[in-house]
Design an enzyme around this catalytic site. Sequence first.
Site, PDB file in Angstrom:
ATOM      1  N   GLY A 537      -7.531  -3.125 -10.983  1.00 37.31           N
ATOM      2  CA  GLY A 537      -6.636  -2.092 -10.456  1.00 37.31           C
ATOM      3  C   GLY A 537      -5.798  -2.611  -9.310  1.00 37.31           C
ATOM      4  N   GLY A 539      -4.004  -0.978  -5.827  1.00 36.82           N
ATOM      5  CA  GLY A 539      -3.880   0.235  -5.023  1.00 36.82           C
ATOM      6  C   GLY A 539      -3.182  -0.084  -3.731  1.00 36.82           C
ATOM      7  N   GLY A 542      -3.473  -3.615  -1.810  1.00 35.92           N
ATOM      8  CA  GLY A 542      -4.245  -4.711  -2.352  1.00 35.92           C
ATOM      9  C   GLY A 542      -4.563  -4.601  -3.834  1.00 35.92           C
ATOM     10  N   VAL A 544      -7.548  -4.996  -6.848  1.00 39.76           N
ATOM     11  CA  VAL A 544      -8.992  -4.852  -6.982  1.00 39.76           C
ATOM     12  C   VAL A 544      -9.498  -5.680  -8.158  1.00 39.76           C
ATOM     13  CG1 VAL A 544     -10.879  -3.196  -7.129  1.00 39.76           C
ATOM     14  CG2 VAL A 544      -8.681  -2.487  -6.181  1.00 39.76           C
ATOM     15  N   LYS A 558     -11.851  -5.616  -3.302  1.00 47.04           N
ATOM     16  CA  LYS A 558     -10.432  -5.409  -3.028  1.00 47.04           C
ATOM     17  C   LYS A 558      -9.917  -6.478  -2.076  1.00 47.04           C
ATOM     18  CE  LYS A 558      -7.208  -1.785  -2.142  1.00 47.04           C
ATOM     19  NZ  LYS A 558      -7.058  -0.342  -2.148  1.00 47.04           N
ATOM     20  N   ASP A 650      -3.517   9.597   0.973  1.00 42.93           N
ATOM     21  CA  ASP A 650      -3.047   9.093  -0.311  1.00 42.93           C
ATOM     22  C   ASP A 650      -3.959   9.584  -1.430  1.00 42.93           C
ATOM     23  OD1 ASP A 650      -1.390   7.807  -2.056  1.00 42.93           O
ATOM     24  OD2 ASP A 650      -2.110   5.789  -1.621  1.00 42.93           O
TER      25      ASP A 650
END
Length: 815
Positions: A537, A539, A542, A544, A558, A650
Amino acid sequence: MPNFRLTQTINLNMDTHFFLIVFSLILSSLFLSSATNSALRGGSYLSVENPNDFLVSPRGDFSAGFYPVGDNAYCFALWFSKPSCNNNCTVVWMANRDFPVNGKRSELLLLESGNLILTDAGEATAWSTDTISRYPAELRLHDTGNLVLQNIEGDVIWQSFDSPTDTLLPSQPLTKYTELVASRSHTNFSSGFYKLIFDDKNLLRLLYEGPEVSSVYWPYPWYKDWEGGRSPYNSSRIASLDSLGKFTSSDHFSFLSSDWGVSLQRRLTLDSDGNARLYSREEGSARWAVSWQAKSQVCEIHGICGPNSTCSYNPLSGSKCSCLPGYKMKKTGDWSYGCEPRFNLSCSNHAEIGFIQLKHVEFYGHDGNFYSNVSLETCKKLCLESCNCQGFQYRHIGDTIVPYCYPKMLLSNGQYTPSFGGDFYIKVPKTSLFSGNEEASGLGLGICPSDHAKPLSLFRVYAGSPENGTLKFMLLFAYGVGGVEIIVILLAWCFLNKSQKDSNEATQNYHPAATGFKRFTYSELKKSTRNFSQEIGRGAGGIVYQGTLSDNRVAAIKLLNVANQGEAEFLAEISTIGKLNHMNLIEIWGYCAEGNHRLLVYQYMEHGSLAKNLSSNALDWQKRFEIALGTARGLAYLHEECLEWVLHCDVKPQNILLDSNYQPKVSDFGLSKLLSRGDLNHSSFSKIRGTRGYMAPEWVFNLPITSKVDVYSYGIVVLEIVTGKNAAIGSYGSQTSGEIEHERLVTLVRDKKNKANGVTSWIEEIIDPTLEGKYDQAKMEALISLALQCVEEDKDARPTMSRVVEMLLHLENDN
Ligand SMILES: *[C@@H]1O[C@H](CO)[C@@H](O)[C@H](O)[C@H]1NC(C)=O
Ligand SMILES: *[C@@H]1O[C@H](CO)[C@@H](O)[C@H](O)[C@H]1NC(C)=O
Ligand SMILES: *[C@@H]1O[C@H](CO)[C@@H](O)[C@H](O)[C@H]1NC(C)=O
């Protein structure tokens, strides 16, 4: 024995006889004090004047002795003594909280008969156990924190666990015979107005017993006995906390602390603000963390601001009390007495009496009567005609069009809540009609328990009694010599300890409260992610990667791109994240800060993000509802007063991860700037945060940022959960087409609802078609209304996250 060294240094030209007396005094005092540290035997005592006179539990976790509560005022108390604390300890029990004793000649004395008594200045008895024992008795402090008077047969004659003050320790039961009573304030240990008790219906409750009125405020006073998961049928009335953080009560109430499962120092304390909180800390740490609390809204605690006042909460400044217009504070510095009128109201002359309207203000209880379907004028008239009426509540209940009128005889438990729809009208003389919103200044309530509440209060001061001159001189001399010796020993001890402590502190700073929070090396993480090969992922800030740690736990790692953040700053932020611990927050296992590398190690979530699951149609209605509830819980915890205060900023489906049971865990919190209540600073927020599609209007219009920005984003997420549409880019999955921005999503749902006119098919038109009609109609409608409330333009019209949790729980329990 170090004493012998001293015999040489004080070998002055002195009468040897006198010297021998002094010497034996020193010896005996040293000998006695060390002997009394483990137990107090029949016929002996602890003296307030000897700082070494205290009992210690075998492992050293607890101590009992005289504790200063004011100028020359002491209570016999029991406190946590690991780490050692100096008159700034966490007291868990007091013998004589309402009768402090003099700092001279007061003693805790165990009589040969088995009675334990506390004398005040050698005269009055301040407290006693009123016990008798046939066999010799002794007083011992156990490792549990229980102070036990037992005989040589081992029978318990008396124990402090049976008479708690404001704190319950693990394994100490709260029973039908015991209660917790809060202390009066942070600095005044005497009995206050709040109680935790089993009431006569077998229910565990928080009760306010003020000078004038008393009422239950937890669970909600309007709950029926069986509501909120309680059961009134078990009359055993017993509750207790275990050392892992689980609390259970015979009325079926139970909770797990947010850091449940770890053996920590724990205590359940009824704080002076009337909130029951569970605290925990690691052994060696001086700081307590709140891991559960009974009330999330301090203003709902009865009596908190006293009569004739209102309590209001604002996430920026905390809770505050204000006098009603025309009233002034009764006792400066103590809100529990509330406010009194500045005016004198003559009841007979109606022409001289007017009313001031207070919007969104509500007073709980003390209704004289209530009248439905009366006009405002009639309600005013009803109040005018009754001399006892101080004002009245005027409101519509639920969605009814019929207004209700509640004249009030007493104005207590006043609360200002922007989401409350009703108004209050307060009775004042017309001549002095105060401008509607002139409020007497509200002092900050100091609601969160401070870490270092220190008693400053001055109690009673006794005149010193005349003493024998020679004896006094000898004692002084003995003290003087003893003092030299003690100083030498202390210096050596401090020196030895300091070097040890320094190294401890160096390592401890980097190990925040959460256990298992670990510092990893970069090479370790590189290896566990196989050179950052498996990306799972991207986000905020950064990328992950999935990785497997050396203990075989699967982790999400992360890699942050915070190139120029200093290590200290990074660690400070991380330590706050590490303390946050909730079943609906992603668990953080550790971090790495090495050179330019900054990494965070999280638990890995099997089912990935909510966004992914929404687009793959993996979620049925039940799962969706639970995700909405769990996410709300996680956010409410982040926003909670008195805990570390963090805005997420967020919230979006990509940041809500699902575990193997599809339980949601909020992630990425704390990566937006962590906010501590103290240094909340708008300028640090000048840069817009968050993700297009989920951002509250405050960001755009540069308005103050509060926890309500997260509520807004949460509302959007719920709309997505319900509709299956993506607020940021369009639709999830492929079944619908067309770009829908979040505003259009909100407008779409709101319009459909408004045009519905009681026809329920509008729900069909907006919900995710993949649900195929399998959902609970009433709950769905309520969930949508709630989401719409969360996305109100006006932040004050949005509920708080904890309110959202309450409403969802209510929905969940409805069938
Ligand atoms: C609150 O106000 C009423 C009059 O409005 C007054 O009679 C009462 O004494 C006040 N309460 C206190 C505690 O001062
Ligand atoms: C309320 O009162 C008005 C006028 O007195 C009456 O017309 C109306 O029917 C009443 N409504 C209800 C629900 O009782
Ligand atoms: C502490 O509280 C008690 C009980 O309310 C009160 O009598 C006493 O004066 C208070 N002490 C101080 C120093 O305020």
